[in-house]
Write a protein that holds these residues in place. Sequence first.
Motif, PDB file in Angstrom:
ATOM      1  N   GLU A   1       0.809  -1.216   0.000  1.00 16.58           N
ATOM      2  CA  GLU A   1       0.000   0.000   0.000  1.00 16.58           C
ATOM      3  C   GLU A   1       0.847   1.274   0.000  1.00 16.58           C
ATOM      4  O   GLU A   1       0.313   2.375   0.054  1.00 16.58           O
ATOM      5  N   LEU A   2       2.161   1.098  -0.058  1.00 14.11           N
ATOM      6  CA  LEU A   2       3.068   2.246  -0.134  1.00 14.11           C
ATOM      7  C   LEU A   2       3.450   2.464  -1.592  1.00 14.11           C
ATOM      8  O   LEU A   2       3.859   1.528  -2.277  1.00 14.11           O
ATOM      9  N   PHE A   3       3.334   3.685  -2.058  1.00 13.55           N
ATOM     10  CA  PHE A   3       3.557   3.964  -3.476  1.00 13.55           C
ATOM     11  C   PHE A   3       4.622   5.032  -3.676  1.00 13.55           C
ATOM     12  O   PHE A   3       4.849   5.886  -2.806  1.00 13.55           O
ATOM     13  N   ASP A   4       5.241   4.973  -4.823  1.00 16.30           N
ATOM     14  CA  ASP A   4       6.292   5.926  -5.190  1.00 16.30           C
ATOM     15  C   ASP A   4       5.761   7.362  -5.130  1.00 16.30           C
ATOM     16  O   ASP A   4       4.692   7.667  -5.662  1.00 16.30           O
ATOM     17  N   GLY A   5       6.522   8.217  -4.446  1.00 16.37           N
ATOM     18  CA  GLY A   5       6.150   9.622  -4.372  1.00 16.37           C
ATOM     19  C   GLY A   5       5.311  10.005  -3.170  1.00 16.37           C
ATOM     20  O   GLY A   5       5.057  11.193  -2.943  1.00 16.37           O
ATOM     21  N   GLU A   6       4.866   9.022  -2.392  1.00 12.04           N
ATOM     22  CA  GLU A   6       4.059   9.341  -1.211  1.00 12.04           C
ATOM     23  C   GLU A   6       4.921   9.957  -0.120  1.00 12.04           C
ATOM     24  O   GLU A   6       6.116   9.693  -0.013  1.00 12.04           O
ATOM     25  N   GLN A   7       4.282  10.743   0.717  1.00 13.17           N
ATOM     26  CA  GLN A   7       4.958  11.340   1.869  1.00 13.17           C
ATOM     27  C   GLN A   7       4.087  11.185   3.113  1.00 13.17           C
ATOM     28  O   GLN A   7       2.889  11.420   3.075  1.00 13.17           O
ATOM     29  N   PHE A   8       4.725  10.776   4.187  1.00 15.53           N
ATOM     30  CA  PHE A   8       4.049  10.652   5.467  1.00 15.53           C
ATOM     31  C   PHE A   8       4.819  11.456   6.501  1.00 15.53           C
ATOM     32  O   PHE A   8       6.000  11.754   6.333  1.00 15.53           O
ATOM     33  N   PHE A   9       4.145  11.767   7.601  1.00 17.29           N
ATOM     34  CA  PHE A   9       4.820  12.453   8.692  1.00 17.29           C
ATOM     35  C   PHE A   9       4.891  11.520   9.894  1.00 17.29           C
ATOM     36  O   PHE A   9       3.896  10.929  10.297  1.00 17.29           O
ATOM     37  N   SER A  10       6.084  11.406  10.430  1.00 20.14           N
ATOM     38  CA  SER A  10       6.320  10.492  11.536  1.00 20.14           C
ATOM     39  C   SER A  10       5.746  11.040  12.836  1.00 20.14           C
ATOM     40  O   SER A  10       5.328  12.202  12.923  1.00 20.14           O
ATOM     41  N   LEU A  11       5.748  10.185  13.851  1.00 21.04           N
ATOM     42  CA  LEU A  11       5.296  10.597  15.179  1.00 21.04           C
ATOM     43  C   LEU A  11       6.166  11.717  15.724  1.00 21.04           C
ATOM     44  O   LEU A  11       5.695  12.579  16.472  1.00 21.04           O
ATOM     45  N   GLU A  12       7.414  11.747  15.321  1.00 16.63           N
ATOM     46  CA  GLU A  12       8.351  12.804  15.731  1.00 16.63           C
ATOM     47  C   GLU A  12       8.039  14.117  15.018  1.00 16.63           C
ATOM     48  O   GLU A  12       8.397  15.189  15.493  1.00 16.63           O
ATOM     49  N   GLY A  13       7.378  14.028  13.852  1.00 15.86           N
ATOM     50  CA  GLY A  13       6.990  15.223  13.117  1.00 15.86           C
ATOM     51  C   GLY A  13       7.724  15.436  11.809  1.00 15.86           C
ATOM     52  O   GLY A  13       7.333  16.297  11.014  1.00 15.86           O
TER      53      GLY A  13
END
Length: 202
Positions: A165-177
């Motif tokens: 479910e992870l795709f090229d170009g995606e961005q997420f923000f970690s718990l740290e920020g």
Amino acid sequence: HERTFQKFQTIMSFLKRLHQKIWQMGKASLLRLENLCCVKIENNTTQISTVGSTAYISEADIPVTGSIVHIIDEVLLPFKKPELKPILEVLSERSELTNLVEAISVAGIEFEPNVYTIFAPSNTAFENAVALLGTDVASLLNDDYLINVILTAHIIPDARFKSAELFDGEQFFSLEGSPINVSMTADGLSLKAIGSDAEIST
């Protein structure tokens, strides 16, 4: 006598073919039943058990055209339900994650009952990181602030992503920020943070 013997041979041939057919059907049925269900009577109710579930017949023998219907109180699963364990218990069973488990213990991070996607750095990843930082694993584990920052940078909160479910170009923000960017390379999925890159190995 000859005609009688011919009839006898015909009957025997038919019985042989019939026996073979029944045996073939029986083997198939046994294979199906092995993965399907068994039935038993318990306290005047009929219980149906499969590999993954148990159900009781709540209403039996409903006549329909050419068939019969029994209403049951559970969905029958022909496979075992996965036994899900707490995050820390699963990580502790992996010999390549001992540094991570110790770091989590030192940091006092509690995962349940929240939902996370966790990118778990292996022992080798920890050793490579401390080499870049000019320190060692023991010293890192003694730095409460730094170990908390590092660990929370590997956790995506409120989401449960499988690798597919992870795709090229995606961005997420970690718990740290800080951001985690996903890219597809010739070797598979790559994760890029502010200070390092990583690949998903398993």
